[in-house]
Enzyme design. Structure first.
Site, PDB file in Angstrom:
ATOM      1  N   TYR A  17       0.867  -1.169   0.000  1.00 41.35           N
ATOM      2  CA  TYR A  17       0.000   0.000   0.000  1.00 41.35           C
ATOM      3  C   TYR A  17       0.910   1.227   0.000  1.00 41.35           C
ATOM      4  O   TYR A  17       1.443   1.634   1.016  1.00 41.35           O
ATOM      5  CB  TYR A  17      -0.875   0.050   1.248  1.00 41.35           C
ATOM      6  CG  TYR A  17      -1.965  -0.988   1.335  1.00 41.35           C
ATOM      7  CD1 TYR A  17      -2.316  -1.762   0.243  1.00 41.35           C
ATOM      8  CD2 TYR A  17      -2.659  -1.180   2.527  1.00 41.35           C
ATOM      9  CE1 TYR A  17      -3.323  -2.707   0.338  1.00 41.35           C
ATOM     10  CE2 TYR A  17      -3.667  -2.114   2.630  1.00 41.35           C
ATOM     11  CZ  TYR A  17      -3.994  -2.881   1.535  1.00 41.35           C
ATOM     12  OH  TYR A  17      -4.994  -3.811   1.644  1.00 41.35           O
ATOM     13  N   LEU A  67     -17.976  -2.036   1.499  1.00 43.36           N
ATOM     14  CA  LEU A  67     -18.716  -0.833   1.138  1.00 43.36           C
ATOM     15  C   LEU A  67     -18.559  -0.475  -0.326  1.00 43.36           C
ATOM     16  O   LEU A  67     -19.527  -0.184  -1.016  1.00 43.36           O
ATOM     17  CB  LEU A  67     -18.262   0.347   2.009  1.00 43.36           C
ATOM     18  CG  LEU A  67     -18.402   0.169   3.523  1.00 43.36           C
ATOM     19  CD1 LEU A  67     -17.907   1.423   4.236  1.00 43.36           C
ATOM     20  CD2 LEU A  67     -19.833  -0.137   3.904  1.00 43.36           C
TER      21      LEU A  67
END
Length: 291
Positions: free
Chosen positions: A64, A222
């Site tokens: 990341y 989500l």
């Protein structure tokens, strides 16, 4: 009423009990999950606020950024609280063009673990998921064998898997203990998704996790689910005066005691909203209505 905590590797010599709403750090990066977030002070504040609010499970990865989230975690939180569990992932890497590539050979996994240890400033990582990325040519068993070897060396406390099929999870269980699984799962996206870039494995593993008492850490609950969640979630959210995102998190907490949601955000306000979702109570009738 859902339980407030979950125990990872409960039958091991060193089980890890954490509060049952974690935080995923992937959004604390720049566009395309690359480079630094524009508002770096807010990123540090989000991590500090999450932990101060009771979050003691953080999900990260050295790819990341690169290494952005690990370095943020260390800067914001080191020396770490004794009850803080930092979970990282290995098995992937980034190319200069920002593409994602498998990085699953034993020597790759070892270098990734060494890098995570360095950037997180740890002598042992409590939980590491081996992430299966599409397009890899390394046999799953070979990669898992390397993970268990790193565990025997003491660099990893607990081994988990990510983005796996039920067949891969079964194979891993035959090789050693699987402390946790991290797959995509949410109210409106419960199964494997193929977006043309390879499969993102879904909740088909949940029954197997429940059979073996293995926590499932759902990601992308989500981002993929809410746009197609349908009227029921929206209607109940309006009735409760909460957001659909909050209701999705509450649904996960009620769906199975083995689910450990890790909603991520780069907004302090959204973090507080997500944390408040743990207080939403859904009855058996609510869950049946939502389906």
């Amino acid at each position: 009423m859902p339980t407030n905590t979950i125990t990872i590797a409960p039958n091991s010599a060193q089980p890890l009990t954490v509060n049952r709403l974690g935080y995923g750090t992937m959004r604390l990066t720049g566009p395309g999950i690359w480079g630094e977030l524009a508002d770096r002070p807010q990123a540090l504040e989000i991590l500090k606020t999450a932990v101060a609010s009771g979050v003691n499970f953080l999900d990260t990865a050295d790819y990341y950024g690169e290494d952005v989230t690990n370095r943020l975690i260390a800067e914001a939180l080191h020396p770490y609280a004794k009850d803080l569990v930092i979970c990282t992932k290995v098995g992937g890497a980034r190319k200069p063009d920002k593409s994602w590539i498998p990085f699953a050979r034993p020597e790759n996994l070892r270098s990734s673990i060494e890098n995570n240890l360095r950037t997180l400033r740890q002598e042992q990582i409590q939980l590491v998921h081996f992430r299966v990325l599409p397009g890899g040519d390394v046999p799953f068993a070979e990669s898992m064998g390397a993970m268990y070897e790193l565990q025997r060396e003491g660099k990893i406390l607990h081994v988990g898997v990510s983005n796996v099929t039920p067949e891969e999870l079964t194979a891993a269980l035959q090789m050693g203990e699987v402390a946790s699984v991290e797959n995509m799962y949410g109210y409106a996206q419960r199964t494997t998704l193929d977006d043309g870039h390879g499969e993102t494995r879904g909740g088909e593993v949940l029954p197997l996790c429940e059979q073996h008492g293995i926590p499932l850490v759902p990601f992308f609950s989500l981002v993929h689910g809410l746009p197609k969640a349908g009227d029921k979630l929206a209607e109940m959210a309006r009735q409760r005066g909460v957001t659909e995102a909050q209701l999705n998190i509450a649904w996960l907490l009620h769906k199975s005691p083995l689910l450990l949601p890790i909603p991520g955000t780069s907004s302090l306000a959204h973090l507080r909203e997500n944390l408040a979702a743990a207080d939403i109570q859904l009855s058996a009738e609510d869950m049946e209505y939502l389906g």
